[in-house]
Write a protein that holds these residues in place. Structure first.
Motif, PDB file in Angstrom:
ATOM      1  N   THR A 250     -26.162  67.052 -34.313  1.00  0.00           N
ATOM      2  CA  THR A 250     -26.738  68.093 -33.168  1.00  0.00           C
ATOM      3  C   THR A 250     -25.673  68.862 -32.242  1.00  0.00           C
ATOM      4  O   THR A 250     -25.780  69.824 -32.049  1.00  0.00           O
ATOM      5  CB  THR A 250     -27.736  67.338 -32.102  1.00  0.00           C
ATOM      6  OG1 THR A 250     -26.746  66.016 -31.793  1.00  0.00           O
ATOM      7  CG2 THR A 250     -29.105  66.837 -32.636  1.00  0.00           C
TER       8      THR A 250
ATOM      9  N   THR B 222     -24.258  71.620 -34.565  1.00  0.00           N
ATOM     10  CA  THR B 222     -25.368  72.721 -34.569  1.00  0.00           C
ATOM     11  C   THR B 222     -25.181  73.392 -32.998  1.00  0.00           C
ATOM     12  O   THR B 222     -25.335  74.789 -33.214  1.00  0.00           O
ATOM     13  CB  THR B 222     -26.832  72.155 -34.761  1.00  0.00           C
ATOM     14  OG1 THR B 222     -26.808  71.370 -35.726  1.00  0.00           O
ATOM     15  CG2 THR B 222     -27.844  73.234 -34.576  1.00  0.00           C
TER      16      THR B 222
ATOM     17  N   GLN C  76     -22.101  75.697 -33.269  1.00  0.00           N
ATOM     18  CA  GLN C  76     -22.384  76.799 -34.147  1.00  0.00           C
ATOM     19  C   GLN C  76     -23.143  77.829 -33.282  1.00  0.00           C
ATOM     20  O   GLN C  76     -22.642  79.115 -33.290  1.00  0.00           O
ATOM     21  CB  GLN C  76     -23.127  76.520 -35.527  1.00  0.00           C
ATOM     22  CG  GLN C  76     -22.209  75.907 -36.459  1.00  0.00           C
ATOM     23  CD  GLN C  76     -22.921  75.078 -37.461  1.00  0.00           C
ATOM     24  OE1 GLN C  76     -24.226  75.100 -37.577  1.00  0.00           O
ATOM     25  NE2 GLN C  76     -22.288  74.657 -38.466  1.00  0.00           N
TER      26      GLN C  76
END
Ligand code: HEM
Length: 469
Positions: free
Chosen positions: A159, A162, A165
Motif C-alpha cells: 500500500t 501504491t 506512485q
C-alpha cells in the motif's frame, strides 16, 4: 474557544477550534504514525513563473492525499476498539517546505520565521554550530537546494508503494527529485523497535495527547516519576501563510541522515568492556553505558542487568544516580534528556523544554550477523516548535558539549561528548567500573560511529495552506 497551547489535548473531547485544528494539521506530528515502510522524496521546484505555478499545482494536488491528524487519530481509535479494518492500512502522506521552497512559491514574506529554519542545515553557521561535516561530503541529493520533502509511510510495503506512485504521478516537468530515502522498521525478539546498533529506540517521547498519557499510565510502568506530558506549544506553530492561524497549525521538521558504523560501535563496546575488565554478563553493561539503556531497553540507571522490557520502562529520572555511578553522564539518553539533572542553571521545568517529538526510522539492508560499516543508519526525524531551543540545543549545547551535564561533585571530570551522536573532538571519559560504586576509570575516547550524511529543516504546513495555493 482558542486552541489551548499550554496543555496537552484530549482529541476525543476536542470541539470548536481544537477540533478544526486537528482537521487542519498533518498527521505524525502530535502522535507518531506507523512507518514500518517509509519513502522520502527530496524535491526541488523549478524557477520562474512556470516553476512557481507547477509547484503550487503539485502541492494543491497533493493536499487530498495528506492525512490529517484527526483522520489518523480516528483510525487509531477504531483500531483499538474494533481491531483491524479497511482504514487501518491507509498510508500516511506528509509534506514539508524549506525556507527556499517558500521562496519558489513566491511566499517568502509569509514563511515561518524561525531563524534556524531560515538558515537551513547547509548554512555554514548551522554546520559549525552542530559540528556537521562540509556539505561537499554529504550525499549528493542533500548537497542541492532542497525545496520540499514528501513522506509516505505505513504498515505494508504494497500500500505504501501504491501511495508513493500516486504522489509521483503528481510531479510535473519542472519539479526535480533530488533524492530518495527508504526507511524500514527493525525489531528485536520482543517485537520492540530497534536501531542498527541493536538497542530499543523510540520509547521515550514527549506526549501531547491526554489519551496517550492515560495509556502510558495504565499500560506501561506509569508516569509518576517521569511525566512525559508536554503542552501543544512544544510542537505546534501557527501557520503564518494559512487562512486562519488560530486553527491552522504546522510544525518544524528536522531530517538528518545519520550513517551508523555498526562494526565500529561493536568494537567500542568491546574495548570499553576490556578496559574496565568487565566479565561475563557484566560486559553487556559497556554498551548500556554508551546508550543509557541495555539493548532490550532496560534503563541503566534503574538496574545493573537487562530484563526490564515488558514493557520497556520510562518512568525514571536520575535522582537516585546524581553522581552517575550507575548511568554515566555521557550516555546518549542522559545527554539528550537529563530528566531534570543536567545542571547548567536550568531548573527541571526549563530543561524539559528542549525535548522534541522524535519520529526516526532506520534505513539500509543488512543480513543477520552482519556488521556493516557503511550504508545503514537512522533517518533521524523530529518535530519542533523552536529549532534553536529544541533540536539545535540538544545537539550543540548538550550532545557536543564535553562539559554537560554538570557533574554533581565539582571535582569530578567533565563527562565528554554524547557517546552516540556527539560531534567534535572526543576527550577521554570516565566510567564506573562497578554499577553503583564510586570507583571510576578514565578510558580513551571511542571513535565516532555515527556520521551525518545530509539533512535539512522543513516546515510541515497546515492542510488549508496547501489547498489554498
Ligand atoms: C533516545 C539511539 C540520534 C535524541 C535514544 C535511544 C536510542 C537512541 C537507542 C533509547 C530509546 C528511547 O529512550 O527512546 C540513537 C541513534 C542515533 C540517535 C543510534 C543516531 C544514529 C539522535 C539524535 C538526537 C537524539 C540526532 C537529537 C539531537 C534522543 C532523545 C532520546 C533518544 C531526546 C530520548 C532520551 C530520553 O528521553 O530518555 N536514541 N539516537 N538521538 N535520542 Fe537518540
Amino acid at each position: 474557544m482558542p486552541v489551548d497551547l499550554q496543555n496537552p489535548l484530549s482529541f476525543k473531547n476536542a470541539t470548536g477550534d481544537a477540533d478544526t485544528m486537528l482537521q487542519n494539521l498533518q498527521a505524525n506530528i502530535l502522535k507518531g504514525h506507523v512507518r514500518e515502510h517509509l519513502h522520502i522524496l527530496l524535491l526541488q521546484f523549478g524557477q520562474g513563473t512556470e516553476g512557481t505555478a507547477e509547484a503550487r499545482a503539485f502541492l494543491t494536488g497533493l493536499a487530498p492525499l495528506v492525512k490529517s491528524a484527526k483522520t489518523h487519530l480516528q483510525e487509531v481509535k477504531a483500531f483499538k476498539e474494533n481491531g483491524p479494518n479497511d482504514a487501518s492500512d491507509v498510508p500516511y502522506v506528509g509534506v514539508g517546505l524549506t525556507f527556499a521552497g517558500y521562496g519558489r512559491l513566491e511566499l517568502a514574506d509569509r514563511a515561518p520565521s524561525d531563524e534556524a529554519f531560515k538558515r537551513g542545515m547547509q548554512d555554514d553557521a548551522t554546520r559549525q554550530k552542530l559540528g556537521d561535516p562540509e556539505v561537499a561530503q554529504w550525499e549528493a541529493g542533500f548537497q542541492e537546494a532542497i525545496h520540499a520533502v514528501v513522506l509516505v509511510g505505513g504498515a505494508e510495503a504494497g500500500t505504501v508503494t501504491t501511495k508513493l506512485q500516486e504522489v509521483e504521478g503528481l510531479l510535473t516537468g519542472s519539479i526535480r527529485v533530488l533524492g530518495r530515502e527508504e526507511g524500514r522498521g527493525m525489531h528485536n525478539a520482543n517485537h520492540d523497535g530497534i536501531e542498527h546498533f541493536g538497542y530499543v529506540d523510540g520509547r521515550s517521547q514527549p506526549l501531547f495527547l491526554t489519551e496517550d498519557l492515560e495509556e502510558e499510565r495504565r499500560r506501561t510502568d506509569g508516569i509518576s516519576v517521569w511525566n512525559p506530558a508536554q503542552p501543544l506549544e512544544r510542537v505546534l506553530v501557527a501557520d503564518p501563510a494559512a487562512p486562519d492561524p488560530a486553527t491552522d497549525f504546522g510544525s518544524y521538521f528536522v531530517l538528518r541522515k545519520l550513517e551508523q558504523n555498526v562494526r565500529a560501535f561493536r568494537q567500542a563496546e568491546e574495548a570499553l568492556a576490556d578496559a574496565l575488565k568487565l566479565e561475563n554478563d557484566d560486559r553487556e553493561r559497556a554498551g548500556a553505558m554508551l546508550v543509557g539503556r541495555f539493548k532490550d531497553g532496560t534503563p541503566l540507571t534503574l538496574q545493573a542487568t537487562p530484563g526490564a522490557h515488558g514493557p520497556v520502562m520510562n518512568n525514571f529520572t536520575y535522582d537516585s544516580d546524581k553522581d552517575a555511578h550507575k548511568c554515566p553522564y555521557q550516555a546518549h539518553i542522559r545527554k539528550t534528556n537529563p530528566r531534570g539533572s543536567g545542571g547548567f542553571g536550568q531548573p527541571p521545568e526549563a530543561e524539559r523544554r528542549h525535548l522534541m517529538a522524535r519520529r526516526g526510522q532506520t534505513y539500509g539492508e543488512r543480513t543477520e550477523g552482519d556488521l556493516p560499516e557503511t550504508g545503514v543508519g537512522l533517518l533521524f526525524m523530529a518535530f519542533n516548535s523552536d529549532l534553536n531551543k529544541q533540536f539545535e540545543f540538544t545537539q550543540h549545547t548538550w550532545a557536543n558539549n564535553p562539559g554537560f551535564p554538570q557533574p554533581e561533585k565539582q571535582d569530578d571530570p567533565d563527562p565528554g561528548l554524547d557517546q552516540v551522536i556527539g560531534q567534535g573532538d572526543r576527550p577521554p571519559a570516565t566510567w564506573p567500573k562497578v554499577w553503583g560504586e564510586e570507583e571510576g576509570q578514565e578510558v580513551p575516547a571511542m571513535a565516532q560511529a555515527v556520521t551525518m550524511k545530509g539533512g535539512e529543516y522543513f516546515f510541515m504546513p497546515s492542510l488549508p495552506f496547501l489547498r489554498g495555493l
